[in-house]
Write an enzyme that holds these catalytic residues in place. Structure first.
Site: not given
Length: 291
Positions: A85, A96, A155, A188, A276
């Site tokens: 990640d 991200d 998020h 994710e 993700e």
């Protein structure tokens, strides 16, 4: 979102995509966890970007928040399921992105989180609720015989801030936030063979400064000086001056200046996969910056 910020997000995404897939090739049986982590973080810095958070490298039942420790001697083993990640920031604008590397016997589980991510991305547009996205993720993972991790979420993203609204669940909920044009979000999905909920391990390697207060210990002052230019983005214990680090970190956590992120894991013997991408919501859909 300004045109300039959009360009920063896109550049961060391009870098993150390249570095994540370079790292994927480094994860082989017998390779060093520490060497992979340091190589991937080094590639971010070599590109002139910022490390948005320490590379999360989590194994098997561990879902998130692990990274290499100073002097880490762990080697990848046959049968491991490795989550990478990665966070890249360009002028604070963050990409991200994550994938899972199967070192034996987990192909279906890896595909479950990847397929759930693809299905979620197809839904993204203004007016869609995060509850709808969570329901799609849950349905895709459960259709393959696995469980979504209910207490981990996607998020929002903002400059120098990794976790902002909206929260994007990995299970169906009623309502939720409504997506709007210009939002930067990270979706994710986590799929597991275990309980579908993660809990804290004792191990903590990733920290974040969350407040500014006066401190007395010279070693604590050295830590805060070292991470000042992070502007609140997380940091690794491995990056810090190692002398008297335990006492200093414990004091900073106790004072509420620094927060520690425990490694999150499902039940022993289970395996967790992750996928993700970062997206920018547009008028008629989304741009996936990390694809």
């Amino acid at each position: 979102m300004s045109d300039e910020e959009m360009e920063y997000y896109l550049e961060a995404g391009r870098l993150a995509h390249t570095i994540l897939h370079d790292g994927e090739k480094m994860v082989t049986v017998g390779a060093s966890v520490l060497e992979v982590v340091e190589a991937m973080e080094g590639k971010i810095l070599d590109a002139g970007a910022q490390i948005a958070f320490p590379l999360n490298l989590s194994l098997n039942a561990d879902a998130a928040h692990d990274t290499a420790s100073d002097g880490d001697e762990r080697l990848f083993a046959e049968g491991d399921l490795v989550k990478l990640d990665l966070g890249v920031a360009v002028e604070g604008c963050i990409a991200d992105t994550a994938l899972s590397v199967d070192l034996g016997g987990h192909a279906d589980l890896v595909e479950a989180s990847r397929a759930a991510l693809d299905r979620a991305i197809d839904l993204v547009r203004p007016g869609v609720t995060t509850g709808e996205i969570g329901a799609a993720i849950q349905a895709e993972i459960e259709s393959r015989g696995f469980q979504p991790v209910a207490n981990l979420t996607g998020h929002g993203l903002a400059p120098y801030s990794i976790h902002t609204d909206p929260t994007i669940p990995n299970i169906g909920i009623q309502g939720g936030a409504v997506l709007e044009e210009g939002m930067a979000i990270a979706i994710e999905p986590f799929a597991t063979t275990g309980s579908g909920r993660v809990s804290d391990r004792a191990r903590i390697e990733i920290y974040q400064q969350v407040d500014v207060k006066p401190v007395r210990l010279p070693s604590a002052k050295r830590i805060l000086s070292k991470v000042r230019d992070r502007r609140g983005m997380p940091f690794s214990r491995r990056w810090l001056p190692q002398e008297k680090i335990e006492l200093a970190l414990a004091g900073l956590v106790r004072q509420g200046v620094v927060y520690g992120y425990p490694v999150l894991h499902d039940v022993e013997g289970s395996f967790v996969s992750q996928a993700e991408h970062t997206l920018i919501v547009t008028a008629d859909g989304a741009i996936v910056t990390t694809r």
